[in-house]
Design an enzyme around this catalytic site. Structure first.
Site, short mmCIF file in Angstrom:
data_model
loop_
_atom_site.label_atom_id
_atom_site.label_comp_id
_atom_site.label_asym_id
_atom_site.label_seq_id
_atom_site.Cartn_x
_atom_site.Cartn_y
_atom_site.Cartn_z
N HIS A 1 0.81 -1.21 0.00
CA HIS A 1 0.00 0.00 0.00
C HIS A 1 0.85 1.28 0.00
CE1 HIS A 1 -3.67 2.08 -0.46
NE2 HIS A 1 -3.21 2.97 0.39
N TYR B 1 1.68 5.13 -2.66
CA TYR B 1 1.95 6.54 -2.33
C TYR B 1 3.37 6.92 -2.75
CZ TYR B 1 -2.50 6.14 -0.13
OH TYR B 1 -3.82 5.91 0.06
N HIS C 1 -9.73 0.59 -10.81
CA HIS C 1 -9.28 1.57 -9.81
C HIS C 1 -7.80 1.92 -10.03
CE1 HIS C 1 -8.25 3.37 -5.97
NE2 HIS C 1 -7.43 2.38 -5.70
N PHE C 2 -6.97 0.89 -10.24
CA PHE C 2 -5.57 1.28 -10.33
C PHE C 2 -5.17 1.78 -11.72
CE2 PHE C 2 -4.81 -3.48 -10.39
CZ PHE C 2 -4.20 -3.58 -11.63
N HIS C 3 -6.02 1.53 -12.72
CA HIS C 3 -5.71 2.20 -13.99
C HIS C 3 -6.10 3.68 -13.94
CE1 HIS C 3 -4.87 -1.81 -15.56
NE2 HIS C 3 -4.16 -1.17 -16.47
N ARG D 1 -11.04 -10.24 -11.87
CA ARG D 1 -9.76 -9.76 -12.38
C ARG D 1 -8.86 -10.97 -12.58
NH1 ARG D 1 -6.30 -7.13 -7.35
NH2 ARG D 1 -4.80 -6.85 -9.00
N ARG D 2 -7.74 -10.77 -13.26
CA ARG D 2 -6.69 -11.77 -13.38
C ARG D 2 -7.18 -13.12 -13.88
NH1 ARG D 2 -3.04 -10.49 -8.01
NH2 ARG D 2 -1.71 -9.07 -9.11
FE1 HAS Z 1 -5.88 2.09 -4.10
C1 HAS Z 1 -6.28 -1.34 -4.45
C2 HAS Z 1 -7.89 2.05 -1.32
C3 HAS Z 1 -5.37 5.49 -3.66
C4 HAS Z 1 -3.32 1.99 -6.39
N1 HAS Z 1 -4.99 0.60 -5.21
C5 HAS Z 1 -5.31 -0.73 -5.23
C6 HAS Z 1 -4.44 -1.42 -6.14
C7 HAS Z 1 -3.57 -0.48 -6.66
C8 HAS Z 1 -3.93 0.80 -6.07
C9 HAS Z 1 -2.43 -0.72 -7.63
O1 HAS Z 1 -9.05 -0.04 0.60
C10 HAS Z 1 -4.54 -2.90 -6.51
C11 HAS Z 1 -3.54 -3.76 -5.80
C12 HAS Z 1 -3.69 -5.20 -6.26
O2 HAS Z 1 -3.11 -5.53 -7.32
O3 HAS Z 1 -4.41 -5.95 -5.62
N2 HAS Z 1 -6.56 3.51 -2.76
C13 HAS Z 1 -7.37 3.28 -1.72
C14 HAS Z 1 -7.64 4.55 -1.03
C15 HAS Z 1 -6.94 5.52 -1.70
C16 HAS Z 1 -6.24 4.85 -2.78
C17 HAS Z 1 -8.50 4.75 0.17
N3 HAS Z 1 -4.62 3.47 -4.89
C18 HAS Z 1 -4.57 4.81 -4.56
C19 HAS Z 1 -3.52 5.45 -5.32
C20 HAS Z 1 -2.93 4.47 -6.09
C21 HAS Z 1 -3.63 3.23 -5.80
C22 HAS Z 1 -3.16 6.91 -5.23
C23 HAS Z 1 -1.81 4.54 -7.06
C24 HAS Z 1 -1.11 5.59 -7.32
N4 HAS Z 1 -6.91 0.63 -3.11
C25 HAS Z 1 -7.63 0.84 -1.97
C26 HAS Z 1 -8.12 -0.47 -1.49
C27 HAS Z 1 -7.66 -1.42 -2.37
C28 HAS Z 1 -6.89 -0.71 -3.37
C29 HAS Z 1 -8.94 -0.74 -0.30
C30 HAS Z 1 -7.88 -2.95 -2.28
C31 HAS Z 1 -9.09 -3.38 -3.04
C32 HAS Z 1 -9.21 -4.90 -3.00
O4 HAS Z 1 -10.12 -5.39 -2.33
O5 HAS Z 1 -8.41 -5.60 -3.65
C33 HAS Z 1 -6.87 6.99 -1.32
O6 HAS Z 1 -5.53 7.38 -1.14
C34 HAS Z 1 -7.54 7.91 -2.30
C35 HAS Z 1 -7.63 9.33 -1.78
C36 HAS Z 1 -7.82 10.31 -2.89
C37 HAS Z 1 -8.68 11.33 -2.89
C38 HAS Z 1 -8.76 12.22 -4.10
C39 HAS Z 1 -8.20 13.64 -3.86
C40 HAS Z 1 -8.23 14.42 -5.12
C41 HAS Z 1 -7.25 15.24 -5.57
C42 HAS Z 1 -7.41 15.90 -6.92
C43 HAS Z 1 -7.81 17.32 -6.83
C44 HAS Z 1 -8.18 17.83 -8.18
C45 HAS Z 1 -8.02 19.10 -8.61
C46 HAS Z 1 -8.43 19.49 -9.99
C47 HAS Z 1 -7.47 20.16 -7.74
C48 HAS Z 1 -9.57 11.60 -1.76
C49 HAS Z 1 -6.04 15.53 -4.78
C50 HAS Z 1 -9.86 19.83 -9.91
C51 HAS Z 1 -10.37 20.60 -11.03
C52 HAS Z 1 -11.66 20.72 -11.33
C53 HAS Z 1 -12.05 21.52 -12.47
C54 HAS Z 1 -12.72 20.03 -10.56
#
Ligand code: HAS
Length: 542
Positions: A216, A220, A367-369, A432-433
């Site tokens: 995990h 990050y 999700h991860f794509h 998946r997979r």
């Molecule tokens: Fe995830 C599975 C939970 C973030 C990557 N994640 C994965 C896997 C990968 C991955 C590779 O809880 C699969 C692993 C495998 O092969 O089995 N993930 C989260 C949570 C977050 C999260 C809570 N993941 C990421 C990030 C990744 C990534 C970042 C890669 C870089 N993930 C999970 C969970 C799984 C999981 C479970 C397991 C699922 C399972 O059962 O297998 C959080 O960090 C996300 C927080 C993000 C936000 C968004 C903030 C938005 C921002 C943009 C602002 C935009 C602006 C522009 C300013 C709250 C900062 C706006 C402009 C306008 C005009 C509107």
């Protein structure tokens, strides 16, 4: 930056770009197999291809790009490497390269068909695990060079706040070093002895938990360099300023605290870990969302203030004032935009009941794509459009800028189609997979067909986008006109505000991180060692 340090960063980028183009081609093949458009020749196995795709994209492209970028950020902000430091960084590069080549050979000859998470009881050749160990050890040398350079600057500038980019580099490296302890432990003490036949069995629960202890925070480690570009470079590119230096530093520190003791949210459906500990780690997972929300807040503030300075009116008037025709902004911005649904998906994944619905379905792949494949990748593309010419003493031309925007749009559309189809068909139960998706014509499986085709359409656009990216980068690196491209580093809005010194007290922050990790993992790990069922002898896939 001097020529020697530029060469070091460039070497990392060249490996990263070679990995992504090959892996992208494999990705398209996978979508075509799943949608039954093609059948692979008998000498290529689907899972072998999937392993190569995952390892090259998730481990090789990211790690090499990130270290090339971190070296450049450190050298640019706290000074050129000395001969010894540069040599240490090169040793790191070569170890990483040897590890990568060895690992890829093992996958190609079919001795490591274990997917990028290399879960036990699937067993690979010991050389595959040795390759992984070399890759990680290489990063320690590379990281040591950057940390040493930062410390040297601090000693020479006692009492001063370090440059934000250098601080962020060190925070990213601290996270990486603490996180890799898990994968190093399982590779050295479990996988290598087991694959060499020195022990008969492997404790599967323990190995998977140690993997996710690393897995995990790994995500990050991918994200933080993108945040470095968002916090520091984007404000300069749009002509604005960084909203708050202290807030940016605090966000990075919170990632060190909360990104590690959360691995169980990948194992919510696994036996051998009690509900209480899973619950605790899920609470911390929700805590690790906070620094991303802080980042969103800070970015909105930067955009809005800049827009208003340019005369924007109303709630969203600033939106029109952003430099939409500048690929250095456009590509990372599209990454940010996509991080909103991607992050929401992460929150769904982390929620226990909803995890039961999506776990091991192709939703997770979607999700991860969106996260690594869109948010992070688009930011890295945006950075490389100016950094590659900068390091080569060339300029980003208008034509490259224009092609870069097309490339970004192709990537965005391709990823949107592909990951939307993945998310939606995941909810319909599509696993998946696996390459077998018709289940002998079962009615539920029949419903996935159209989405599988959509994935192949998305995959095709992605490969076209990658080819365009590759061609444009080769031009930028070797043929673009010579000149001095800008390395954009933003200034802070209120430069008079002093950054509190406790934010740079690493001992305290690392200490708190260690306490949290020990609390979250000690009892469950003892439990896994004492009460696990007999270990597995394992099996080789092919
Ligand atoms: Fe995830 C599975 C939970 C973030 C990557 N994640 C994965 C896997 C990968 C991955 C590779 O809880 C699969 C692993 C495998 O092969 O089995 N993930 C989260 C949570 C977050 C999260 C809570 N993941 C990421 C990030 C990744 C990534 C970042 C890669 C870089 N993930 C999970 C969970 C799984 C999981 C479970 C397991 C699922 C399972 O059962 O297998 C959080 O960090 C996300 C927080 C993000 C936000 C968004 C903030 C938005 C921002 C943009 C602002 C935009 C602006 C522009 C300013 C709250 C900062 C706006 C402009 C306008 C005009 C509107």
């Amino acid at each position: 930056m001097n020529r020697l340090d530029s060469r070091l960063s460039l070497a990392h980028f060249y490996v990263a770009f070679s990995a992504i183009i090959v892996a992208g081609f494999f990705g398209l093949l996978q979508t075509m197999v799943r949608s039954e458009m093609i059948v692979l020749p008998s000498y290529i196995n689907y899972y072998q291809l999937l392993t190569a795709h995952g390892v090259l994209m998730a481990l090789v492209f990211t790690t090499f790009f990130i270290f090339g970028f971190l070296h450049a950020c450190v050298v640019k902000t706290v000074g050129d490497f000395s001969v010894g430091t540069r040599r240490t960084a090169w040793i790191g590069f070569y170890l990483m390269l040897i590890g990568t080549v060895l690992g890829v050979i093992m996958i190609v000859i079919g001795e490591a068909t274990v997917l990028y998470t290399f879960y036990a009881p699937l067993q690979a050749s010991p050389f595959f695990y040795i390759a992984l160990a070399l890759l990680v050890v290489g990063t320690y040398f590379a990281g040591a060079a950057d940390i040493y350079q930062y410390n040297k600057w601090r000693k020479a500038n006692k009492g001063q706040t370090s440059p934000l980019l250098a601080f962020m580099t060190v925070a990213t490296l601290v996270l990486w070093i603490i996180a890799t302890i898990g994968v190093v432990a399982t590779v050295l003490f479990q996988f290598i002895p087991w694959s060499l036949g020195l022990v008969d069995t492997i404790n599967v629960t323990l190995s998977r938990s140690l993997f996710w202890y690393f897995g995990h925070p790994l995500v990050y480690f991918w994200l933080l360099p993108a945040y470095m570009a968002w916090y520091v470079m984007i404000p300069k590119i749009i002509g604005g300023k960084i909203f708050s230096d202290s807030l940016a530093r605090l966000a990075f520190l919170l990632f060190i605290l909360f990104s590690i003791p959360v691995g169980f949210h990948h194992q919510l459906l696994e036996p051998g870990i009690s509900h209480g500990w899973k619950f605790f780690q899920v609470v911390l997972t929700f805590a690790v969302i906070i620094p991303s929300l802080m980042t969103a807040f800070s970015l909105f503030a930067t955009f809005e203030v800049r827009g208003r300075n340019l005369g924007a009116k109303g709630l969203f008037g600033w939106f029109k004032k952003l430099p939409w025709k500048d690929v250095r902004f456009f590509a990372p911005f599209m990454g940010m935009l996509m991080f909103i649904p991607a992050g929401a998906g992460g929150i769904i994944n982390a929620s226990n009941q909803m995890n039961q619905v999506i776990h091991n379905t192709i939703w997770v792949t979607g999700h991860f794509h969106l996260t690594i494949g869109t948010t992070v990748a688009l930011t890295f593309f945006g950075v490389s459009y100016w950094l590659i010419p900068y390091l080569n003493g060339r300029v980003l031309t208008k034509r490259v800028n224009g092609l870069g925007i097309y490339q970004t749009v192709l990537w965005l559309v391709g990823m949107s189609i592909m990951s939307l189809a993945m998310h939606y068909s995941g909810l319909l139960g599509n696993p998946r997979r696996t390459q077998v998706t018709n289940y002998n014509g079962h009615s539920v499986a029949e419903g996935w067909g159209a989405y599988e085709t959509a994935m192949a359409v998305g995959g095709t656009l992605l490969l076209i986008s990658l080819i365009l990216y590759f061609v444009v980068l080769i031009y930028s690196a070797f043929y673009a006109p010579k000149g001095q491209e800008e390395f954009p580093i933003g200034e802070v809005m209120d430069a008079k505000l002093k950054v509190p010194s406790f934010l740079e007290n690493w001992k305290v922050w690392i200490g708190i991180a260690v306490v949290l990790i020990l609390f979250a993992y000690t009892v469950p790990i003892i439990d896994m060692i004492q009460h696990s069922p007999p270990g597995s002898k394992g099996f080789k896939f092919w």
